[in-house]
Design a protein around this motif. Structure first.
Motif, PDB file in Angstrom:
ATOM      1  N   PHE A   1       0.697  -1.212  -0.278  1.00  0.00           N
ATOM      2  CA  PHE A   1       0.011  -0.019   0.104  1.00  0.00           C
ATOM      3  C   PHE A   1       0.928   1.178  -0.007  1.00  0.00           C
ATOM      4  CE2 PHE A   1      -2.552  -3.283   1.998  1.00  0.00           C
ATOM      5  CZ  PHE A   1      -3.734  -3.151   1.436  1.00  0.00           C
ATOM      6  N   GLY A   2       0.437   1.940  -0.606  1.00  0.00           N
ATOM      7  CA  GLY A   2       1.112   3.519  -0.736  1.00  0.00           C
ATOM      8  C   GLY A   2       0.554   4.322  -1.620  1.00  0.00           C
ATOM      9  N   VAL A   3       1.474   5.395  -2.058  1.00  0.00           N
ATOM     10  CA  VAL A   3       0.956   6.522  -3.034  1.00  0.00           C
ATOM     11  C   VAL A   3       2.000   6.211  -4.122  1.00  0.00           C
ATOM     12  CG1 VAL A   3      -0.006   7.901  -1.717  1.00  0.00           C
ATOM     13  CG2 VAL A   3       2.461   8.284  -1.689  1.00  0.00           C
ATOM     14  N   ILE A   4       1.701   6.915  -5.352  1.00  0.00           N
ATOM     15  CA  ILE A   4       2.659   6.869  -6.646  1.00  0.00           C
ATOM     16  C   ILE A   4       2.532   8.086  -7.259  1.00  0.00           C
ATOM     17  CG2 ILE A   4       2.755   4.319  -6.687  1.00  0.00           C
ATOM     18  CD1 ILE A   4       0.751   4.597  -9.077  1.00  0.00           C
ATOM     19  N   PRO A   5       3.317   8.836  -7.918  1.00  0.00           N
ATOM     20  CA  PRO A   5       3.173   9.791  -8.865  1.00  0.00           C
ATOM     21  C   PRO A   5       2.432   9.412  -9.980  1.00  0.00           C
ATOM     22  CG  PRO A   5       5.633   9.652  -8.533  1.00  0.00           C
ATOM     23  CD  PRO A   5       4.864   8.220  -7.723  1.00  0.00           C
ATOM     24  N   LEU A   6       1.801  10.509 -10.578  1.00  0.00           N
ATOM     25  CA  LEU A   6       0.801  10.351 -11.635  1.00  0.00           C
ATOM     26  C   LEU A   6       1.493   9.832 -12.879  1.00  0.00           C
ATOM     27  CD1 LEU A   6      -1.374  13.780 -11.501  1.00  0.00           C
ATOM     28  CD2 LEU A   6      -1.658  11.495 -10.315  1.00  0.00           C
ATOM     29  N   ASN A   7       2.823  10.058 -13.088  1.00  0.00           N
ATOM     30  CA  ASN A   7       3.147   9.502 -14.223  1.00  0.00           C
ATOM     31  C   ASN A   7       3.741   8.133 -14.123  1.00  0.00           C
ATOM     32  OD1 ASN A   7       3.445  12.198 -15.549  1.00  0.00           O
ATOM     33  ND2 ASN A   7       5.463  12.469 -14.718  1.00  0.00           N
ATOM     34  N   MET A   8       3.542   7.332 -13.103  1.00  0.00           N
ATOM     35  CA  MET A   8       3.941   6.110 -13.005  1.00  0.00           C
ATOM     36  C   MET A   8       2.538   4.993 -12.721  1.00  0.00           C
ATOM     37  SD  MET A   8       7.024   6.735 -10.435  1.00  0.00           S
ATOM     38  CE  MET A   8       7.865   5.161 -10.401  1.00  0.00           C
ATOM     39  N   VAL A   9       1.368   5.482 -13.040  1.00  0.00           N
ATOM     40  CA  VAL A   9       0.163   4.812 -12.845  1.00  0.00           C
ATOM     41  C   VAL A   9       0.067   3.660 -13.667  1.00  0.00           C
ATOM     42  CG1 VAL A   9      -0.999   6.615 -11.694  1.00  0.00           C
ATOM     43  CG2 VAL A   9      -1.095   6.371 -13.967  1.00  0.00           C
ATOM     44  N   GLU A  10       0.958   3.490 -14.933  1.00  0.00           N
ATOM     45  CA  GLU A  10       0.578   2.548 -15.871  1.00  0.00           C
ATOM     46  C   GLU A  10       1.327   1.431 -15.553  1.00  0.00           C
ATOM     47  OE1 GLU A  10      -1.727   2.685 -18.265  1.00  0.00           O
ATOM     48  OE2 GLU A  10      -2.361   4.862 -17.551  1.00  0.00           O
TER      49      GLU A  10
ATOM     50  N   GLY B   1       5.583   4.046   0.574  1.00  0.00           N
ATOM     51  CA  GLY B   1       4.438   3.241   1.271  1.00  0.00           C
ATOM     52  C   GLY B   1       5.025   2.144   2.025  1.00  0.00           C
ATOM     53  N   PHE B   2       4.282   0.748   2.132  1.00  0.00           N
ATOM     54  CA  PHE B   2       4.823  -0.154   3.045  1.00  0.00           C
ATOM     55  C   PHE B   2       4.224  -1.342   2.220  1.00  0.00           C
ATOM     56  CE2 PHE B   2       0.351   0.216   4.602  1.00  0.00           C
ATOM     57  CZ  PHE B   2       0.149  -1.174   5.157  1.00  0.00           C
ATOM     58  N   CYS B   3       4.809  -2.555   2.789  1.00  0.00           N
ATOM     59  CA  CYS B   3       4.376  -3.818   2.290  1.00  0.00           C
ATOM     60  C   CYS B   3       4.265  -4.745   3.414  1.00  0.00           C
ATOM     61  CB  CYS B   3       5.349  -4.405   1.432  1.00  0.00           C
ATOM     62  SG  CYS B   3       7.320  -4.784   2.008  1.00  0.00           S
ATOM     63  N   SER B   4       3.442  -5.906   3.465  1.00  0.00           N
ATOM     64  CA  SER B   4       3.500  -6.855   4.383  1.00  0.00           C
ATOM     65  C   SER B   4       4.711  -7.426   4.508  1.00  0.00           C
ATOM     66  CB  SER B   4       2.418  -7.904   3.809  1.00  0.00           C
ATOM     67  OG  SER B   4       2.686  -8.471   2.882  1.00  0.00           O
TER      68      SER B   4
END
Length: 388
Positions: A182-191, A221-224
């Motif tokens: 889970f986390g956040v990503i910049p708009l240019n990397m959503v693909e 973000g983080f991961c399990s």
């Protein structure tokens, strides 16, 4: 001189108050009429406002900020709204006033490429199947369910970004594979499906489409704890039943993880996962700062058999009542569609249908009781002269 200064300050406050009223779309006459209403009516009107409108009302006039049993009026209304929306979870965001907590409850966002799917998709459906399937609630007590078809990693992002809305919020419960991020990503990397997993844009073809990225444009973000190969800076225990809440704005990501009391945490042992009783903290919360120079979207990555329950209500549905709060019938703009019949209301309609049919049958029976004697008398009167 002092009297003149006081009168000037008073006129200045009145002028500023009128400007606030105009910015809120409320004239001075409408405001005076609102303030002349009884206290109970005023509170009922304020309960119909969202958090932003309630905050503007508190800035409009000090009458909305009067203390009532040690709490300001707007804070009292906001507290009632938060308790109704969150219940026992109303105090999970600490060190915030009630108006800020109500704003958090109102900043929910949806999911990109949102479209309904059936639990048994038809083989005649044309086109590629979506990576994530959105299954509607099956009864009034259930939630929107998200399932991943195929292997992974697969990326799912929010429909809105911080450029569209200042604060973004997800609240999800893990129901399937616990290898998640889970986390956040910049708009240019959503693909790029691996952008959150590797904290960078891995494939060169995406860079040719969206252009080169700055060094600050990196996901976070983080991961399990069982996720293998993740480059995210933080790991924590995630198990089936864990509730993950993300609250993101430009430059700041706040994460709250609530684990079940009887959860089973998975560990790697000789290339296999082994469950063990979880003995860690029930609640884990942390914050992550990133560059505020670019807008982001909420994101998650999951692998095969990934599944999630969406616990936050549909965007814009908090004031529509509990029946439509989990409807998730969304328009293209991401707002709740009031005209759509929600699946959560179908159960209510099914219960109301037999009563309506019974009432209709009773009315029909009463009409027959009135019509049949009249028809019988007409037949007797018609057959009388012929027999004579």
């Amino acid at each position: 001189m002092g009297v003149m200064e006081l009168s000037f300050c008073k006129r200045q406050r009145v002028s500023d108050n009128n400007e606030v009223l105009a910015s809120a779309g409320m004239g001075t006459d409408a405001a005076s009429q609102l303030l002349s209403m009884p206290r109970e009516v005023l509170e009922r009107v304020l309960r119909l406002l969202d958090s932003v409108s309630l905050s503007r009302a508190s800035q409009t006039c000090k009458a909305f900020r009067v203390f009532d049993n040690g709490m300001r009026l707007v804070e009292k209304i906001a507290r009632e709204g938060v308790l109704e929306a969150a219940g026992e979870q109303a105090g999970r965001w600490r060190r915030r006033d009630w108006l800020s907590r109500l704003y958090i409850e109102d900043c929910n966002v949806g999911f990109a490429n949102f479209q309904w799917s059936s639990s048994t998709p038809s083989p005649t459906e044309q086109g590629p199947s979506p990576q994530y399937r959105f299954l509607p609630p099956t009864n009034p007590g259930s939630y929107l369910n998200i399932k991943l078809d195929g292997m992974g990693p697969k990326l799912l992002v929010s429909d809105l970004s911080t450029a569209d809305q200042p604060v973004l919020r997800w609240r999800l419960a893990v129901r399937g594979n616990t290898a998640v991020e889970f986390g956040v990503i910049p708009l240019n990397m959503v693909e790029d499906d691996k952008s959150l997993h590797k904290c960078q844009q891995e494939e060169k073809k995406f860079e040719k489409v969206s252009g080169p990225l700055l060094d600050s444009e990196r996901p976070t973000g983080f991961c399990s704890s069982i996720t293998v190969g993740s480059m995210l800076p933080f790991k924590t225990a995630i198990m089936k039943g864990s509730v993950v809440e993300l609250l993101a704005r430009r430059g700041r990501l706040e994460i709250l993880v609530q684990n079940p009391a009887d959860g089973q945490e998975l560990y790697w042992h000789n290339t296999r996962t082994v469950p063990k009783p979880y003995k860690g903290p029930r609640e884990v919360r942390f914050e992550q700062d990133f560059s505020p120079d670019h807008d982001v979207k909420l994101a998650l990555t999951s692998w095969a058999h990934g599944a999630f329950d969406v616990l936050h209500p549909a965007p814009g549905s908090r004031l529509l009542g509990p029946a439509l709060r989990t409807a998730w019938h969304l328009t293209s703009s991401g707002k709740a569609d009031i005209t759509s019949s929600s699946s959560s209301l179908r159960g209510v309609k099914r219960k109301a249908a037999p009563a309506a049919e019974q009432q209709q049958q009773q009315q029909q029976q009463q009409a027959n009781d009135v019509v049949q004697p009249q028809q019988r008398q007409q037949r007797q009167s018609a057959s009388g002269p012929s027999s004579m």
